[in-house]
Design an enzyme around this catalytic site. Structure first.
Site, PDB file in Angstrom:
ATOM      1  N   SER A 232      25.471  -4.221  57.707  1.00 34.76           N
ATOM      2  CA  SER A 232      27.148  -5.703  58.476  1.00 34.76           C
ATOM      3  C   SER A 232      28.144  -5.040  59.592  1.00 34.76           C
ATOM      4  O   SER A 232      28.234  -3.572  59.593  1.00 34.76           O
ATOM      5  CB  SER A 232      27.915  -6.089  57.554  1.00 34.76           C
ATOM      6  OG  SER A 232      27.405  -7.072  56.376  1.00 34.76           O
ATOM      7  N   GLU A 302      33.377  -2.680  62.086  1.00 34.62           N
ATOM      8  CA  GLU A 302      33.465  -2.371  59.894  1.00 34.62           C
ATOM      9  C   GLU A 302      33.067  -0.549  60.503  1.00 34.62           C
ATOM     10  O   GLU A 302      32.867   0.166  59.567  1.00 34.62           O
ATOM     11  CB  GLU A 302      32.434  -3.088  58.960  1.00 34.62           C
ATOM     12  CG  GLU A 302      32.457  -2.202  57.711  1.00 34.62           C
ATOM     13  CD  GLU A 302      31.210  -2.153  57.576  1.00 34.62           C
ATOM     14  OE1 GLU A 302      29.884  -1.118  57.352  1.00 34.62           O
ATOM     15  OE2 GLU A 302      31.010  -3.811  56.653  1.00 34.62           O
TER      16      GLU A 302
HETATM   17  C1  LIG Z   1      20.529  -2.139  56.772  1.00 25.28           C
HETATM   18  C2  LIG Z   1      21.102  -1.795  55.888  1.00 25.28           C
HETATM   19  C3  LIG Z   1      22.376  -2.845  54.623  1.00 25.28           C
HETATM   20  C4  LIG Z   1      23.714  -2.108  54.254  1.00 25.28           C
HETATM   21  N1  LIG Z   1      23.950  -3.372  53.207  1.00 25.28           N
HETATM   22  C5  LIG Z   1      25.464  -2.241  53.160  1.00 25.28           C
HETATM   23  C6  LIG Z   1      26.229  -2.322  51.226  1.00 25.28           C
HETATM   24  O1  LIG Z   1      25.195  -3.418  50.740  1.00 25.28           O
HETATM   25  N2  LIG Z   1      27.232  -2.438  51.365  1.00 25.28           N
HETATM   26  C7  LIG Z   1      27.708  -1.213  51.343  1.00 25.28           C
HETATM   27  O2  LIG Z   1      28.400  -0.900  51.451  1.00 25.28           O
HETATM   28  N3  LIG Z   1      26.877  -0.224  52.845  1.00 25.28           N
HETATM   29  C8  LIG Z   1      26.456  -1.100  53.901  1.00 25.28           C
HETATM   30  N4  LIG Z   1      25.409  -0.448  54.751  1.00 25.28           N
HETATM   31  C9  LIG Z   1      26.183   0.513  55.536  1.00 25.28           C
HETATM   32  C10 LIG Z   1      25.901   1.908  54.741  1.00 25.28           C
HETATM   33  O3  LIG Z   1      24.835   1.948  54.338  1.00 25.28           O
HETATM   34  C11 LIG Z   1      27.307   2.525  53.763  1.00 25.28           C
HETATM   35  O4  LIG Z   1      28.345   2.473  55.063  1.00 25.28           O
HETATM   36  C12 LIG Z   1      26.216   4.148  54.138  1.00 25.28           C
HETATM   37  O5  LIG Z   1      27.694   4.488  52.410  1.00 25.28           O
HETATM   38  C13 LIG Z   1      26.746   5.040  54.955  1.00 25.28           C
HETATM   39  O6  LIG Z   1      26.103   6.270  54.672  1.00 25.28           O
HETATM   40  P1  LIG Z   1      25.376   7.461  55.516  1.00 25.28           P
HETATM   41  O7  LIG Z   1      24.992   8.333  54.917  1.00 25.28           O
HETATM   42  O8  LIG Z   1      24.289   6.604  56.370  1.00 25.28           O
HETATM   43  O9  LIG Z   1      26.315   8.043  56.185  1.00 25.28           O
HETATM   44  P2  LIG Z   1      26.866   7.950  57.890  1.00 25.28           P
HETATM   45  O10 LIG Z   1      26.196   6.661  58.941  1.00 25.28           O
HETATM   46  O11 LIG Z   1      26.010   8.757  58.517  1.00 25.28           O
HETATM   47  O12 LIG Z   1      28.161   8.336  58.182  1.00 25.28           O
HETATM   48  C14 LIG Z   1      29.247   7.025  57.830  1.00 25.28           C
HETATM   49  C15 LIG Z   1      30.485   7.978  58.240  1.00 25.28           C
HETATM   50  O13 LIG Z   1      30.398   9.061  56.737  1.00 25.28           O
HETATM   51  C16 LIG Z   1      31.067  10.155  57.242  1.00 25.28           C
HETATM   52  N5  LIG Z   1      30.645  11.221  56.443  1.00 25.28           N
HETATM   53  C17 LIG Z   1      29.515  11.306  55.969  1.00 25.28           C
HETATM   54  N6  LIG Z   1      29.348  12.052  54.562  1.00 25.28           N
HETATM   55  C18 LIG Z   1      30.107  12.891  55.013  1.00 25.28           C
HETATM   56  C19 LIG Z   1      30.717  13.932  54.395  1.00 25.28           C
HETATM   57  N7  LIG Z   1      30.167  14.451  53.051  1.00 25.28           N
HETATM   58  N8  LIG Z   1      32.101  14.040  53.977  1.00 25.28           N
HETATM   59  C20 LIG Z   1      33.305  13.261  55.365  1.00 25.28           C
HETATM   60  N9  LIG Z   1      33.172  12.610  55.883  1.00 25.28           N
HETATM   61  C21 LIG Z   1      31.138  12.250  55.235  1.00 25.28           C
HETATM   62  C22 LIG Z   1      30.698  10.279  59.406  1.00 25.28           C
HETATM   63  O14 LIG Z   1      31.443  11.533  58.993  1.00 25.28           O
HETATM   64  C23 LIG Z   1      31.047   9.146  59.244  1.00 25.28           C
HETATM   65  O15 LIG Z   1      32.369   8.646  59.824  1.00 25.28           O
HETATM   66  C24 LIG Z   1      24.545  -1.174  55.379  1.00 25.28           C
HETATM   67  C25 LIG Z   1      23.599  -0.413  55.472  1.00 25.28           C
HETATM   68  C26 LIG Z   1      22.502  -0.670  56.234  1.00 25.28           C
HETATM   69  C27 LIG Z   1      21.741   0.078  57.720  1.00 25.28           C
END
Ligand SMILES: Cc1cc2nc3c(=O)[nH]c(=O)nc-3n(C[C@H](O)[C@H](O)[C@H](O)COP(=O)(O)OP(=O)(O)OC[C@H]3O[C@@H](n4cnc5c(N)ncnc54)[C@H](O)[C@@H]3O)c2cc1C
EC number: 1.3.1.98
Length: 309
Positions: A232, A302
């Site tokens: 989203s 978001e």
């Molecule tokens: C197909 C799809 C479906 C999704 N569905 C959902 C859903 O149902 N619910 C939902 O909540 N989200 C959803 N998301 C969004 C996403 O999956 C989440 O937000 C997820 O938690 C992102 O984690 P990431 O490791 O990829 O973070 P990244 O995208 O790599 O980073 C996001 C942020 O977190 C920070 N960060 C990462 N690691 C750390 C750390 N160790 N300490 C401090 N900051 C840190 C980064 O610096 C950045 O600012 C979806 C995404 C996709 C692609």
């Protein structure tokens, strides 16, 4: 001065994101342990280099020009199960899981299922590292649409690197969790590891929940194997629904360049193959303008927009 032997230059970031979009980072470092993660962040801070910590890259859009500074790719992925602790309140006997912040939620779900431990299965089908999950307070509304399950509900404590480079243990309340929000949005705090409370459940029941969640997701949202995306794009709007507003504004299926608003779920902007960050950003602007003009709502993103504009 610290020395980082594996530091790379000019690394294209698109392959490290679920969007498959984004230009190069001037400097790029993959870390595989918590110690390496701490050293990398300290290095960037000492050198006064802008830095960005990357988990699985599922909640960001990186600009076409890329990132001027150091991108730290967190591949500290270990996790372990710990014995129950008597000081924790729980109706059931609780087993703990301690995970490094680069650990991948999908791997944890599988390991928990094998041990008949419940807690993480609600997040099946969502790409995330533990660090990213705490950043955004990872959540999932069940297929019955009755309960939203947040990761904060199973978090016990975490180890962080604070803004002054101190390593500290903190409890759940420290994170000031909200919807799509935590203290990590507002302070330069790095999560090193986190400990979660699990409860016992037969693996068949856990599998049933996983299957139900995945079925719902496949029916309602475009999946990553169909189209790269970052889930989203816009924040929830209480009572109205961001996706529904985009649909009501007649924007489902709208396309700019390689970016397209999904027909399945209008809050998803998909990369149809060769989308540029600029295409996604133009669609974001279009949605904001049309929804405001036609329906009076101010939409906010978001996802985090990263990199040089
Ligand atoms: C197909 C799809 C479906 C999704 N569905 C959902 C859903 O149902 N619910 C939902 O909540 N989200 C959803 N998301 C969004 C996403 O999956 C989440 O937000 C997820 O938690 C992102 O984690 P990431 O490791 O990829 O973070 P990244 O995208 O790599 O980073 C996001 C942020 O977190 C920070 N960060 C990462 N690691 C750390 C750390 N160790 N300490 C401090 N900051 C840190 C980064 O610096 C950045 O600012 C979806 C995404 C996709 C692609």
């Amino acid at each position: 001065m610290m020395n980082l032997p594996n530091l790379l230059r000019n690394v294209v970031l698109a392959p490290y994101t679920t969007y498959q979009i984004g230009g190069p980072a001037d400097l790029f470092l993959e870390v595989n342990t918590i110690n390496e993660l701490v050293e990398a962040v300290k290095y960037a801070r000492e050198q006064k280099l802008p830095y960005f910590l990357l988990g699985t890259g599922a909640n960001i859009l990186i600009s076409d020009k890329g990132f001027r500074g150091l991108v730290i790719l967190n591949r500290a992925t270990k996790f372990e199960f710990l014995n129950p602790r008597s000081d924790l309140k729980s109706p059931q006997r609780s087993v703990l899981l301690r995970a490094e912040s680069g650990a991948v939620v999908a791997d944890i779900i599988e390991a928990c299922k094998e041990k008949n431990l419940s807690g993480f299965e609600h997040f099946s089908g969502i790409p995330s590292s533990i660090g990213g999950a705490l950043w955004q307070n990872l959540h999932f509304l069940n297929p019955e649409r009755t309960d939203t399950f947040f990761i904060e509900s199973i978090l016990v404590e975490a180890t962080i690197l604070d803004e002054e480079n101190n390593i500290k243990k903190v409890e759940k309340d420290f994170f000031e969790f909200g919807y799509d929000d935590s203290i990590l949005h507002h302070q330069e705090i790095i999560v090193l590891d986190a400990t979660f409370q699990l409860s016992e459940k037969p693996k068949e029941k856990i599998q049933k929940q996983i299957d139900a969640n995945l079925l719902w997701r496949t029916q309602k949202q475009p999946q990553l194997w169909e189209y790269p995306s970052c889930g989203s794009v816009f924040k929830k709007i209480e009572g109205a629904g961001a996706g529904r507003l985009i649909e009501q504004a007649g924007l489902k299926g709208s396309q700019i360049g390689g970016a397209k608003i999904s027909e399945k779920h209008a809050n998803y902007i998909m990369n149809t193959g060769n989308a540029k960050a600029a295409d996604v950003l133009n669609l974001i602007d279009l949605v904001k303008k049309e929804v405001k003009e036609k329906l009076g709502y101010q939409m906010e993103t978001e996802i985090s927009l990263i990199g040089e504009k």
